[in-house]
Motif scaffolding. Structure first.
Motif, mmCIF file in Angstrom:
data_model
loop_
_atom_site.group_PDB
_atom_site.id
_atom_site.type_symbol
_atom_site.label_atom_id
_atom_site.label_comp_id
_atom_site.label_asym_id
_atom_site.label_seq_id
_atom_site.Cartn_x
_atom_site.Cartn_y
_atom_site.Cartn_z
ATOM 1 N N HIS A 9 61.598 33.910 34.762
ATOM 2 C CA HIS A 9 61.168 32.832 35.647
ATOM 3 C C HIS A 9 61.004 31.503 34.917
ATOM 4 O O HIS A 9 60.740 30.480 35.558
ATOM 5 N N ALA A 69 62.703 28.326 36.198
ATOM 6 C CA ALA A 69 62.134 27.306 37.084
ATOM 7 C C ALA A 69 61.961 25.966 36.379
ATOM 8 O O ALA A 69 62.204 24.906 36.963
ATOM 9 N N ASN A 86 65.470 24.473 36.134
ATOM 10 C CA ASN A 86 65.984 24.035 37.428
ATOM 11 C C ASN A 86 65.279 22.750 37.864
ATOM 12 O O ASN A 86 65.921 21.776 38.278
ATOM 13 N N ASN A 123 57.368 28.453 45.700
ATOM 14 C CA ASN A 123 57.549 29.591 44.811
ATOM 15 C C ASN A 123 57.093 30.875 45.495
ATOM 16 O O ASN A 123 55.906 31.044 45.785
ATOM 17 N N TYR A 151 62.525 22.424 46.408
ATOM 18 C CA TYR A 151 63.129 23.340 45.443
ATOM 19 C C TYR A 151 62.511 24.713 45.707
ATOM 20 O O TYR A 151 61.298 24.881 45.633
ATOM 21 N N THR A 207 62.161 28.654 44.689
ATOM 22 C CA THR A 207 62.343 29.619 43.615
ATOM 23 C C THR A 207 61.736 30.949 44.041
ATOM 24 O O THR A 207 60.620 30.999 44.569
ATOM 25 N N CYS A 239 67.965 26.102 44.596
ATOM 26 C CA CYS A 239 67.300 27.402 44.711
ATOM 27 C C CYS A 239 67.563 28.225 43.459
ATOM 28 O O CYS A 239 68.545 28.008 42.752
ATOM 29 N N ASP A 240 66.690 29.177 43.216
ATOM 30 C CA ASP A 240 66.992 30.184 42.202
ATOM 31 C C ASP A 240 66.283 31.491 42.526
ATOM 32 O O ASP A 240 65.334 31.534 43.312
#
Length: 321
Positions: free
Chosen positions: A135, A138, A141, A161, A246, A248, A291-292
């Protein structure tokens, strides 16, 4: 590679052989038939691309955080499952731009490489979907988004998140997978952070105190039984106070019934159905910029269950984007 000049990092361009699935004479049926692949340096030649996939092959942050290593294998396994999924979206071109790869446990350079990639994708009008890896993805990103917006007037970033953990630990010796949001909030004032799925047993009292000090919005996992009007109202208020979103997703926020293949599994997490409904709501805002999906650890997966979930999350994001 010139794009990652001066960074101690590996890179592998997108590879079609990472995707496979059912053979059919019909076109446009499965991901493996439609996915495009490219080198990030050739992005300008992919003008039709709407969405870009990039792998973050790194679990050094997890290792530093004393977690179970193996997340560096995550991107490969997600692609394996993604290729087999049927297509239900139209008029979207998705290109896989390969992997940034951690070398010599140099987490910081790997993060910088991913940031450069995210920045390039956004500035070329491409929605990034990054696949981890730990993680700590993040922090990378976010910095890529921040760089892409540096000359834009509306540049207040809201972070959503989905996670059992705040990941708000202060950096003591080296950054790790538990420090990204503390780093972000300490280095930048023009950012809001909303954590969904926080578990009391997964966070110390100090972390709740840090969250309060830094004005972090959150809902506990106990409030994630259903995506109800109360949560919608909280999210709507959050969305109205930022310019871009954003998103995540840490897979350890899901119940281990759905995501056993993570560094820190928990039986108390949320369900895929809850996250699908939340994503649908968030994408309706038209403010999602990147996004991730993080923390897939194939070494501890069962029947590729977690990899399959991650792949379906990628597919759902593509449908909603």
């Amino acid at each position: 590679m010139s794009f990652f000049k001066d960074l101690n990092v590996g890179y592998k361009a997108g590879d079609k052989t990472c995707y496979s699935g059912r053979i059919t004479a019909l076109k446009n049926q499965y991901w493996h038939q439609e996915i495009l692949v490219a080198d990030i340096e050739d992005l300008e030649n992919n003008k039709s691309t709407n969405i870009g996939i990039i792998g973050y092959v790194c679990d050094t942050g997890v290792q530093r955080n004393q977690g179970r290593i193996g997340a560096q294998k995550g991107p490969k396994n997600v692609r394996h499952k993604l290729g087999k999924l049927p297509i239900h979206f139209k008029n979207k071109k998705i290109t896989d731009f390969g992997d940034v790869i951690c070398v010599d446990e140099n987490l910081e350079d790997c993060q910088k490489a991913l940031s450069k990639t995210i920045h390039k994708l956004i500035t070329n009008g491409v929605l990034p979907i990054a696949i981890g890896g730990g993680h700590d993805i993040a922090y990378a990103n976010f910095n890529g988004i921040k760089e892409a917006l540096k000359n834009v007037s509306k540049n207040k970033i809201g972070i959503i998140n989905f996670d059992a953990h705040f990941d708000l630990r202060a950096v003591e010796t080296q950054p790790n997978s538990g420090t990204p949001f503390h780093q972000i909030l300490s280095e930048h004032t023009h950012v809001n952070y909303f954590a969904i799925g926080i578990q009391q047993q997964a966070n110390t009292k100090e972390l709740f105190e840090i969250a309060a000090e830094k004005k972090v919005s959150y809902v506990s996992s106990l409030d994630c039984e259903a995506f109800d009007e109360t949560l919608k109202s909280k999210l709507q208020n959050f969305i109205e106070n930022v310019d871009v979103l954003y998103i995540t997703i840490d897979l350890d926020g899901f119940s281990s019934a759905y995501a056993p293949g993570v560094s820190a599994p928990s039986t108390l997490g949320f369900t895929p159905n809850f996250v699908y409904k939340a994503l649908d709501f968030l994408f309706q805002s038209k403010q999602v910029i990147s996004c991730d999906i993080a923390e897939l650890n194939p070494d501890f997966d069962i029947d590729h269950r977690t990899a399959g979930l991650a792949a379906k999350l990628v597919d759902y994001i593509v449908q909603k984007a």
